[in-house]
Motif scaffolding. Structure first.
Motif, PDB file in Angstrom:
ATOM      1  N   TRP A   4       9.302  38.849 -36.104  1.00  0.00           N
ATOM      2  CA  TRP A   4       8.794  37.539 -35.637  1.00  0.00           C
ATOM      3  C   TRP A   4       9.585  36.352 -36.183  1.00  0.00           C
ATOM      4  N   SER A   5      10.650  36.628 -36.882  1.00  0.00           N
ATOM      5  CA  SER A   5      11.371  35.505 -37.518  1.00  0.00           C
ATOM      6  C   SER A   5      11.993  34.546 -36.494  1.00  0.00           C
ATOM      7  N   ASP A   6      12.417  35.064 -35.358  1.00  0.00           N
ATOM      8  CA  ASP A   6      13.060  34.196 -34.354  1.00  0.00           C
ATOM      9  C   ASP A   6      12.134  33.856 -33.182  1.00  0.00           C
ATOM     10  N   VAL A   7      10.873  34.278 -33.319  1.00  0.00           N
ATOM     11  CA  VAL A   7       9.922  34.011 -32.239  1.00  0.00           C
ATOM     12  C   VAL A   7       9.219  32.671 -32.489  1.00  0.00           C
ATOM     13  N   SER A   8       9.224  31.789 -31.445  1.00  0.00           N
ATOM     14  CA  SER A   8       8.516  30.493 -31.537  1.00  0.00           C
ATOM     15  C   SER A   8       8.195  30.001 -30.124  1.00  0.00           C
ATOM     16  N   VAL A   9       7.361  29.037 -30.047  1.00  0.00           N
ATOM     17  CA  VAL A   9       7.017  28.397 -28.758  1.00  0.00           C
ATOM     18  C   VAL A   9       7.535  26.951 -28.783  1.00  0.00           C
ATOM     19  N   GLN A  10       8.466  26.612 -27.887  1.00  0.00           N
ATOM     20  CA  GLN A  10       9.055  25.273 -27.849  1.00  0.00           C
ATOM     21  C   GLN A  10       8.173  24.306 -27.052  1.00  0.00           C
ATOM     22  N   ILE A  11       7.986  23.126 -27.626  1.00  0.00           N
ATOM     23  CA  ILE A  11       7.238  22.079 -26.900  1.00  0.00           C
ATOM     24  C   ILE A  11       8.098  21.588 -25.736  1.00  0.00           C
ATOM     25  N   PRO A  12       7.571  21.585 -24.503  1.00  0.00           N
ATOM     26  CA  PRO A  12       8.364  21.139 -23.333  1.00  0.00           C
ATOM     27  C   PRO A  12       8.877  19.706 -23.516  1.00  0.00           C
ATOM     28  N   LEU A  13       9.995  19.384 -22.885  1.00  0.00           N
ATOM     29  CA  LEU A  13      10.582  18.036 -22.944  1.00  0.00           C
ATOM     30  C   LEU A  13       9.847  17.119 -21.958  1.00  0.00           C
ATOM     31  N   TYR A  14       8.670  16.687 -22.383  1.00  0.00           N
ATOM     32  CA  TYR A  14       7.869  15.812 -21.516  1.00  0.00           C
ATOM     33  C   TYR A  14       8.563  14.483 -21.246  1.00  0.00           C
ATOM     34  N   GLU A  15       9.297  13.964 -22.225  1.00  0.00           N
ATOM     35  CA  GLU A  15       9.990  12.680 -22.046  1.00  0.00           C
ATOM     36  C   GLU A  15      10.967  12.757 -20.890  1.00  0.00           C
ATOM     37  N   GLU A  16      11.700  13.896 -20.824  1.00  0.00           N
ATOM     38  CA  GLU A  16      12.673  14.079 -19.746  1.00  0.00           C
ATOM     39  C   GLU A  16      11.983  14.131 -18.393  1.00  0.00           C
ATOM     40  N   MET A  17      10.812  14.770 -18.386  1.00  0.00           N
ATOM     41  CA  MET A  17      10.061  14.829 -17.130  1.00  0.00           C
ATOM     42  C   MET A  17       9.634  13.426 -16.688  1.00  0.00           C
ATOM     43  N   THR A  43       0.841  -1.210   0.000  1.00  0.00           N
ATOM     44  CA  THR A  43       0.000   0.000   0.000  1.00  0.00           C
ATOM     45  C   THR A  43       0.870   1.253   0.000  1.00  0.00           C
ATOM     46  N   ASP A  44       1.938   1.195   0.836  1.00  0.00           N
ATOM     47  CA  ASP A  44       2.853   2.337   0.876  1.00  0.00           C
ATOM     48  C   ASP A  44       3.553   2.526  -0.472  1.00  0.00           C
ATOM     49  N   LEU A  45       3.975   1.393  -1.057  1.00  0.00           N
ATOM     50  CA  LEU A  45       4.623   1.483  -2.371  1.00  0.00           C
ATOM     51  C   LEU A  45       3.662   2.050  -3.411  1.00  0.00           C
ATOM     52  N   LYS A  46       2.446   1.559  -3.372  1.00  0.00           N
ATOM     53  CA  LYS A  46       1.440   2.046  -4.312  1.00  0.00           C
ATOM     54  C   LYS A  46       1.172   3.531  -4.108  1.00  0.00           C
ATOM     55  N   GLN A  47       1.105   3.937  -2.824  1.00  0.00           N
ATOM     56  CA  GLN A  47       0.860   5.336  -2.513  1.00  0.00           C
ATOM     57  C   GLN A  47       2.013   6.212  -2.993  1.00  0.00           C
ATOM     58  N   ASN A  48       3.256   5.701  -2.790  1.00  0.00           N
ATOM     59  CA  ASN A  48       4.424   6.452  -3.261  1.00  0.00           C
ATOM     60  C   ASN A  48       4.411   6.602  -4.774  1.00  0.00           C
ATOM     61  N   LEU A  49       4.071   5.495  -5.458  1.00  0.00           N
ATOM     62  CA  LEU A  49       3.994   5.552  -6.919  1.00  0.00           C
ATOM     63  C   LEU A  49       2.885   6.500  -7.363  1.00  0.00           C
ATOM     64  N   GLN A  50       1.759   6.443  -6.661  1.00  0.00           N
ATOM     65  CA  GLN A  50       0.647   7.315  -7.021  1.00  0.00           C
ATOM     66  C   GLN A  50       1.015   8.780  -6.792  1.00  0.00           C
ATOM     67  N   THR A  51       1.726   9.037  -5.693  1.00  0.00           N
ATOM     68  CA  THR A  51       2.175  10.407  -5.411  1.00  0.00           C
ATOM     69  C   THR A  51       3.126  10.890  -6.505  1.00  0.00           C
ATOM     70  N   GLY A  52       4.068  10.008  -6.904  1.00  0.00           N
ATOM     71  CA  GLY A  52       4.984  10.360  -7.988  1.00  0.00           C
ATOM     72  C   GLY A  52       4.261  10.610  -9.291  1.00  0.00           C
ATOM     73  N   LEU A  53       3.252   9.763  -9.567  1.00  0.00           N
ATOM     74  CA  LEU A  53       2.476   9.927 -10.801  1.00  0.00           C
ATOM     75  C   LEU A  53       1.689  11.234 -10.764  1.00  0.00           C
ATOM     76  N   ASP A  54       1.068  11.525  -9.612  1.00  0.00           N
ATOM     77  CA  ASP A  54       0.303  12.766  -9.491  1.00  0.00           C
ATOM     78  C   ASP A  54       1.204  13.986  -9.689  1.00  0.00           C
ATOM     79  N   GLU A  55       2.394  13.920  -9.096  1.00  0.00           N
ATOM     80  CA  GLU A  55       3.335  15.031  -9.237  1.00  0.00           C
ATOM     81  C   GLU A  55       3.790  15.189 -10.686  1.00  0.00           C
ATOM     82  N   LEU A  56       4.046  14.050 -11.356  1.00  0.00           N
ATOM     83  CA  LEU A  56       4.450  14.097 -12.762  1.00  0.00           C
ATOM     84  C   LEU A  56       3.354  14.724 -13.616  1.00  0.00           C
ATOM     85  N   LEU A  57       2.117  14.255 -13.437  1.00  0.00           N
ATOM     86  CA  LEU A  57       0.995  14.787 -14.224  1.00  0.00           C
ATOM     87  C   LEU A  57       0.790  16.275 -13.955  1.00  0.00           C
TER      88      LEU A  57
END
Length: 544
Positions: free
Chosen positions: A321-334, A244-258
């Motif tokens: 505006w030639s150098d203006v853009s919005v970069q997609i965050p590195l979700y994989e790294e997160m 249960t503790d392991l599951k809770q820790n994983l769930q906490t990590g998942l919630d924080e990631l999301l």
């Protein structure tokens, strides 16, 4: 008169059995008796005489039935059967199915309280009184009511079976001992029965002891069952809590990631919306300027065109505006970072819980600790066993000792005095400063006159140390072991029925190795060998 037309009742009673006549016969002297009573009386006597007047006859006379007396006795019995029961009789039990009834009762049969082996009859309390009060009848042998009294008479001599022939293991009468069983060993039934009762009492004591032992074992098993249930429930609760503790820790990590992903996504979205809004504003300005240019260029008023040209023909200052853009965050790294943190947390939890489990397992097997003493008569001549039998070390020279069959010579080694053929046992051995040793259990039948070798029939399960750091598990074959920690104290646990032999590093509560699925067929002896090559001062010490 006992009844109309009948003589007094005492004249219709047999002077032997004191009961109303049954098949009365008349003796040559004129006296009347029951036929069965007088024949029985003569069967137990050397001379034939009348028991009433004492007249003696030269030979057994021919007995003549007294028909008149028989008819009167029958009438008296019928008359008495119609009479109301006396207060004593009314308190007695009526014979029912399965009961032995009184042979003298006429009409309503009462339950018999005794049987007479001489009269071959059973009596209720009322009809038993003559046997308790009359001098001649007091000598008769009475016993609790039994059926088939005739079977207690000798079929050959028509006498009571009063003796027991030990030679033939059968009942006999007095005449049998003079004829067919003359040279046999016999005793009165009472003596033989008392001896058998003595044996039965011993058997009863044994059976009661066995019953108590089994009841005690049942109680132990019930207690073990409760302990097993409690242990199972406790460990299940611990396991449930861990996961249960392991599951809770994983769930906490998942919630924080999301949550972090959502923050990154929302931030990027807001930036995009702001840039789009800014671009939209500039588009409006440019569209207005374009409309003004289009109107002026379409005008036919040449003077107006010339006057307005300078103000309209200007391109508004705009952002590059030639150098203006919005970069997609590195979700994989997160995700990767979150996974690494989760794995690290799991490993830390696993390590912590594993340490707890190892410690609990060692404590569990330590409950089966036994007290061992080394048997010096089994020790190799090079070995020195301490006086208390708790230590063994390698000596400086080979001692001169009797080469007993149970002594290890050559090959080294010594076994404990104790052996085990069932259940569980555990012991610990201090191995500090040892460079070489063998520890384990062996069969009693192991070959003690040569070095222990690995084979299917070897009968040994041993942990060995060679060259200070080479550990091996040895049974039917050798298994090299890689130990990260050098044990200072080794615990050995055996579960005979489960076929399990386990070695523990007590200092760190770590399982070193287990032999599993062993099939033990003999008693097991704890085995110790400090081994040639160890320092003479180093000893294997059995833990207290």
């Amino acid at each position: 008169m006992a009844a109309s037309g009948l003589p007094p009742e005492d004249q219709l009673r047999c002077q032997i059995c004191k009961n109303i006549f049954t098949f009365p016969v008349t003796l040559p002297c004129g006296d009347n008796l029951c036929k069965t009573c007088i024949l029985r009386e003569w069967d137990h006597s050397v001379h034939c005489r009348c028991p009433i007047c004492k007249e003696e006859f030269d030979k057994r006379p021919q007995l003549q039935p007294n028909q008149d007396l028989s008819k009167m006795a029958a009438c008296l019995k019928k008359y008495k059967a119609k009479e109301p029961c006396s207060s004593t009789q009314s308190q007695q039990k009526v014979a029912t199915l399965g009961d032995i009834s009184c042979d003298e009762c006429t009409g309503l049969k009462l339950k018999a309280v005794k049987s007479c082996l001489v009269c071959l009859a059973s009596y209720c309390e009322t009809h038993l009184k003559p046997h308790l009060m009359t001098k001649g009848l007091k000598k008769h042998q009475l016993l609790d009511p039994v059926e088939n009294l005739e079977a207690r008479m000798c079929s050959y001599h028509n006498k009571p079976l009063e003796l027991f022939c030990r030679t033939d293991q059968t009942f006999t009468c007095m005449l049998c001992t003079l004829l067919d069983h003359k040279e046999h060993d016999y005793l009165p039934l009472s003596e033989e029965a008392e001896q058998k009762r003595s044996v039965l009492r011993g058997t009863e004591e044994t059976l009661n002891r066995m019953i108590q032992e089994r009841r005690g074992k049942m109680q132990d098993l019930r207690h073990t069952s409760r302990l097993n249930q409690e242990a199972a429930d406790g460990k299940a609760a611990v396991g449930l809590q861990v996961f249960t503790d392991l599951k809770q820790n994983l769930q906490t990590g998942l919630d924080e990631l999301l949550k972090n992903i959502e923050i990154k996504q929302v931030t990027a979205e807001r930036l995009t919306e702001r840039l789009i809004a800014e671009l939209g504003q500039e588009v409006k300005v440019l569209m207005q300027s374009s409309a003004d240019v289009q109107v002026l260029s379409s005008s036919a008023d040449h003077a107006h065109v010339l006057r307005s040209f300078s103000s309209v023909n200007n391109i508004p200052a705009m952002k590059d505006w030639s150098d203006v853009s919005v970069q997609i965050p590195l979700y994989e790294e997160m995700v990767r970072k979150a996974m690494v943190e989760a794995v690290d947390q799991l490993q830390a939890t696993f390590k912590k819980e594993k340490a707890k489990l190892k410690e609990a397992e060692l404590k569990r097997v330590q409950k089966f600790k036994v007290n061992l003493t080394l048997d010096p008569q089994t020790a190799d001549p090079w070995l020195i066993v301490s006086d208390d039998g708790k230590q063994v070390r390698l000596g400086d020279f080979k001692k001169s000792v009797p080469d007993l069959p149970k002594r290890f010579n050559p090959g080294g080694g010594v076994v404990a005095q104790q052996s085990f053929g069932f259940g569980r046992f555990y012991f610990e051995v201090q191995v500090t400063d040892m460079m070489k040793y063998d520890l384990g259990v062996v069969y009693e039948s192991i070959n003690r006159k040569k070095k222990i070798t690995n084979s299917q029939e070897s009968g040994h399960w041993i942990l060995s140390l060679r060259k200070e750091n080479e550990y091996k598990a040895r049974a039917s074959h050798e298994i090299p072991l890689s130990l990260t920690h050098r044990p200072q104290r080794i615990g050995l646990f055996v579960d005979y029925e489960e076929g399990l032999v386990s070695f523990y590093d007590v200092g760190i509560a770590e399982l070193i190795f287990s032999f599993t699925d062993c099939i033990f067929t003999e008693r097991l002896y704890p085995f110790f060998n400090p081994g040639h090559g160890s320092r003479s001062s180093a000893s294997l010490k059995i833990g207290q």
